[in-house]
Design a protein around this motif. Structure first.
Motif, PDB file in Angstrom:
ATOM      1  N   SER A 174       0.810  -1.222   0.000  1.00  0.00           N
ATOM      2  CA  SER A 174       0.000   0.000   0.000  1.00  0.00           C
ATOM      3  C   SER A 174       0.843   1.272   0.000  1.00  0.00           C
ATOM      4  CB  SER A 174      -0.951   0.002   1.204  1.00  0.00           C
ATOM      5  OG  SER A 174      -0.221  -0.031   2.422  1.00  0.00           O
TER       6      SER A 174
ATOM      7  N   TYR B 149       2.894   2.063  -2.112  1.00  0.00           N
ATOM      8  CA  TYR B 149       2.919   2.499  -3.508  1.00  0.00           C
ATOM      9  C   TYR B 149       1.542   2.536  -4.148  1.00  0.00           C
ATOM     10  CZ  TYR B 149       7.859   1.740  -2.788  1.00  0.00           C
ATOM     11  OH  TYR B 149       9.136   1.794  -2.284  1.00  0.00           O
ATOM     12  N   THR B 150       0.694   1.564  -3.845  1.00  0.00           N
ATOM     13  CA  THR B 150      -0.633   1.550  -4.479  1.00  0.00           C
ATOM     14  C   THR B 150      -1.564   2.606  -3.905  1.00  0.00           C
ATOM     15  OG1 THR B 150      -1.421  -0.134  -2.917  1.00  0.00           O
ATOM     16  CG2 THR B 150      -0.458  -0.909  -4.993  1.00  0.00           C
ATOM     17  N   ASP B 151      -1.345   2.999  -2.631  1.00  0.00           N
ATOM     18  CA  ASP B 151      -2.240   3.941  -1.958  1.00  0.00           C
ATOM     19  C   ASP B 151      -1.603   5.304  -1.729  1.00  0.00           C
ATOM     20  OD1 ASP B 151      -3.432   1.481  -1.821  1.00  0.00           O
ATOM     21  OD2 ASP B 151      -3.922   1.561   0.309  1.00  0.00           O
TER      22      ASP B 151
ATOM     23  N   THR C 201      -2.075   5.095  -8.899  1.00  0.00           N
ATOM     24  CA  THR C 201      -2.428   4.807  -7.503  1.00  0.00           C
ATOM     25  C   THR C 201      -3.937   4.908  -7.349  1.00  0.00           C
ATOM     26  OG1 THR C 201      -2.479   7.025  -6.484  1.00  0.00           O
ATOM     27  CG2 THR C 201      -0.306   6.038  -6.861  1.00  0.00           C
TER      28      THR C 201
ATOM     29  N   TYR D 136     -12.226  -2.292  -2.591  1.00  0.00           N
ATOM     30  CA  TYR D 136     -10.785  -2.420  -2.386  1.00  0.00           C
ATOM     31  C   TYR D 136     -10.457  -2.615  -0.909  1.00  0.00           C
ATOM     32  CZ  TYR D 136      -5.835  -1.018  -2.426  1.00  0.00           C
ATOM     33  OH  TYR D 136      -4.472  -0.966  -2.262  1.00  0.00           O
TER      34      TYR D 136
ATOM     35  N   ALA E  86       7.936  -2.037  -7.666  1.00  0.00           N
ATOM     36  CA  ALA E  86       7.108  -0.836  -7.816  1.00  0.00           C
ATOM     37  C   ALA E  86       7.737   0.152  -8.792  1.00  0.00           C
ATOM     38  CB  ALA E  86       6.902  -0.178  -6.458  1.00  0.00           C
TER      39      ALA E  86
ATOM     40  N   TRP F 260      -1.817   0.620 -10.752  1.00  0.00           N
ATOM     41  CA  TRP F 260      -1.526   0.055  -9.436  1.00  0.00           C
ATOM     42  C   TRP F 260      -1.900  -1.427  -9.375  1.00  0.00           C
ATOM     43  CZ3 TRP F 260      -5.728  -2.018  -6.950  1.00  0.00           C
ATOM     44  CH2 TRP F 260      -6.997  -1.566  -7.359  1.00  0.00           C
ATOM     45  N   LYS F 261      -2.830  -1.851 -10.245  1.00  0.00           N
ATOM     46  CA  LYS F 261      -3.257  -3.249 -10.254  1.00  0.00           C
ATOM     47  C   LYS F 261      -2.124  -4.179 -10.684  1.00  0.00           C
ATOM     48  CE  LYS F 261      -8.076  -2.042 -11.150  1.00  0.00           C
ATOM     49  NZ  LYS F 261      -9.260  -2.217 -12.033  1.00  0.00           N
TER      50      LYS F 261
ATOM     51  N   TYR G  43      -0.120  -5.640  -7.820  1.00  0.00           N
ATOM     52  CA  TYR G  43      -0.735  -6.802  -7.179  1.00  0.00           C
ATOM     53  C   TYR G  43      -0.530  -8.062  -8.011  1.00  0.00           C
ATOM     54  CZ  TYR G  43      -2.983  -4.161  -3.461  1.00  0.00           C
ATOM     55  OH  TYR G  43      -3.196  -3.397  -2.348  1.00  0.00           O
TER      56      TYR G  43
END
Length: 521
Positions: A62, A64-66, A103, A175, A228, A236-237, A240
């Motif tokens: 998270s 990086y994704t958030d 993101t 999410y 990342a 951002w997917k 994962y």
């Protein structure tokens, strides 16, 4: 004062026929046959520790994704500048520096959601899931038919599948729900790894093999910024996808080669399986000696001794634990200590985006710093007491974090230096805490109590994302609070007994015997 392990049944309670063959305790059997860390044991340590790479990546993904991405002005008017609040600007006056789907903040237009609670919701849900998952699944490794191994791989596989399913989320609520489920299944992984590693070696090596496991956790943390960075221009997917699919494949490949804990097998009545595991793990010199498996194990043990530890129903181990005041007091104390360490450990890692430093380098530096912290822990657990180590590094971490908040962003190099020093100290305290927690309680409840300690850490971690979001406007609300919490809660360690070099007990009765005998007070 260190006591030798006691026989499962006192000599005076055995008949003359029963005393013909010498009775050895389970701990003596482990010590005699697994005294050296041979190649079979080392391979098990590596295979089990690999799963911590997978856990580490899902725990900190998270970052990086958030993250809240950077932006720039595209208007020539004076109303837009780098110091402007984008929520007060027209959408035509600014744009994101990277693709909008890089993101979840930019993908779902959460930059002006206003509340720090909403932007920190997915991370908080993940750690709340960890907390509830630990409470729901903690005893399965002790009392159910799953055992350490099956619980470990089931949890890791389910976490990875859920992480892959996250790519289908199309709003913050779905999410956050999927992050909660991933956290729920992630909860027992670290606990099961620590317990499984410590129960496959003699007490001489248990601290060292746990540190090896921590090192693999650090490898996952260091590898995440690289993955990342490679995907920085993608959705951002994709992050994962690149972390979950290898995890699924790894779980499937490794499972057949990992052995169950011989201690767990024995106390649950699987003597033949326990013997087979010990034979596979024992180094050749020990196997051929007079104290080898053939001369000191269950074949020479009286029938009474084999059944001295009854099989437990689900959650009965914890009920027995809670009925003993000394054990409950010990558990609550170490959980309070774990809460404080959890706040600063996860808060510093998840909060690197609040620093005025490159977010990829920040997390990479923290991950790399884990390795010397583990090496220092490796030395400390043999030469310094658990209590002194934890207290010293809690004080150092709290002081460094508070100063980091006080100096602000104006001194970028000094700030990142203090953050790294604070995290280094928190990492050492965290490592010693996990070793310490496994030594405070016997085999019959070790997985459960270690898991509860982990859930206290997760409870502290669940507060961190909200504090980090609030700290984007006021740094004291993040790094300052982290420092104060770990500084204060670190002093709970003075109420716990020292465990360095003590014998691992297998039952609560045996632990209570040593407690009243002066080994553990």
């Amino acid at each position: 004062m260190e006591h030798s392990a006691t026989p499962l049944i006192p000599d005076h309670q055995l008949s003359l026929d029963d005393q013909i063959s010498p009775v050895v305790s389970l701990d003596e059997m482990i010590e005699q046959n697994l005294a050296n860390l041979g190649l079979p044991q080392f391979i098990q340590v590596i295979l089990i520790s690999l799963l911590l790479i997978l856990e580490s990546q899902q725990t900190f993904i998270s970052v990086y994704t958030d993250e809240e991405p950077t932006w720039h002005c595209i208007s020539n008017t004076t109303t837009c500048s780098s110091s402007s609040d984008i929520c007060t600007l027209s959408k035509s006056a600014w744009a994101w520096d990277r693709p909008s789907d890089s993101t979840i903040i930019s993908d779902w237009s959460l930059e002006c959601a206003g509340s720090s609670i909403l932007s920190g919701l997915p991370s908080s849900c993940f750690f709340i899931g960890c907390l509830l998952g630990g409470l729901a699944l903690s005893t399965l490794g002790d009392s159910s038919s799953l055992g350490r191994k099956k619980l470990l791989f089931l949890s890791c596989f389910a976490m990875s599948i859920t992480a892959l399913a996250t790519i289908f989320a199309n709003n913050i609520w779905i999410y956050s729900t999927l992050r909660f489920v991933a956290g729920f299944f992630r909860a027992p992984i670290m606990t099961s790894v620590i317990v499984l590693l410590s129960e496959m070696v003699s007490k001489r090596w248990r601290g060292q093999v746990v540190i090896i496991g921590f090192t693999f956790f650090s490898f996952g943390l260091v590898s995440l910024p690289a993955v990342a960075y490679i995907n920085r221009g993608s959705s951002w997917k994709m992050l994962y996808v690149w972390t979950s699919i290898p995890s699924i494949v790894c779980c499937i490949i490794i499972y057949p080669f990992v052995s169950e804990s011989p201690r767990w097998l024995f106390i649950h009545g699987h003597e033949a399986e326990a013997m087979a595991v010990l034979k596979r793990l024992a180094s050749p010199p020990n196997y051929q000696s007079d104290h080898g498996l053939e001369s000191c194990c269950l074949s020479n043990m009286p029938p009474k001794a084999k059944n001295v530890v009854p099989k437990l129903d689900l959650y009965s181990s914890l009920k027995d634990l809670f009925n003993r005041k000394w054990a409950l007091r010990r558990l609550l104390t170490i959980m309070a200590l774990a809460f404080g360490i959890g706040v600063v450990y996860f808060g510093l890692l998840l909060g690197v985006g609040n620093l005025s430093f490159n977010i990829y380098l920040s997390l990479a530096f923290n991950g790399l710093l884990d390795i010397p912290a583990y090496l220092l822990t490796f030395i400390l657990i043999e030469r310094w007491s658990r209590k002194s180590s934890i207290l010293t590094f809690c004080i150092l971490s709290g002081t460094g974090s508070a100063i980091c908040a006080a100096i602000g962003d104006e001194q970028e190099v000094l700030q990142i230096g203090l953050e790294l020093a604070s995290f280094f100290s928190a990492c050492v305290a965290f490592n010693v805490l996990l070793v310490f927690g496994t030594e405070l309680f016997p085999t019959c409840v070790r997985n459960s109590t270690t898991s509860l300690v982990r859930q206290a850490i997760n409870l502290g971690a669940a507060f961190s994302p909200v504090l980090i979001s609030a700290g984007r406007q006021n740094e004291f609300l993040s790094f300052g609070v982290f420092g104060l919490v770990v500084f204060c809660f670190g002093f709970f360690v003075v109420f716990l007994p020292e465990t360095r070099g003590v014998t691992l007990c297998d039952t609560l009765d045996e632990q209570e015997y040593f407690k009243t005998g002066g080994e553990l007070r």
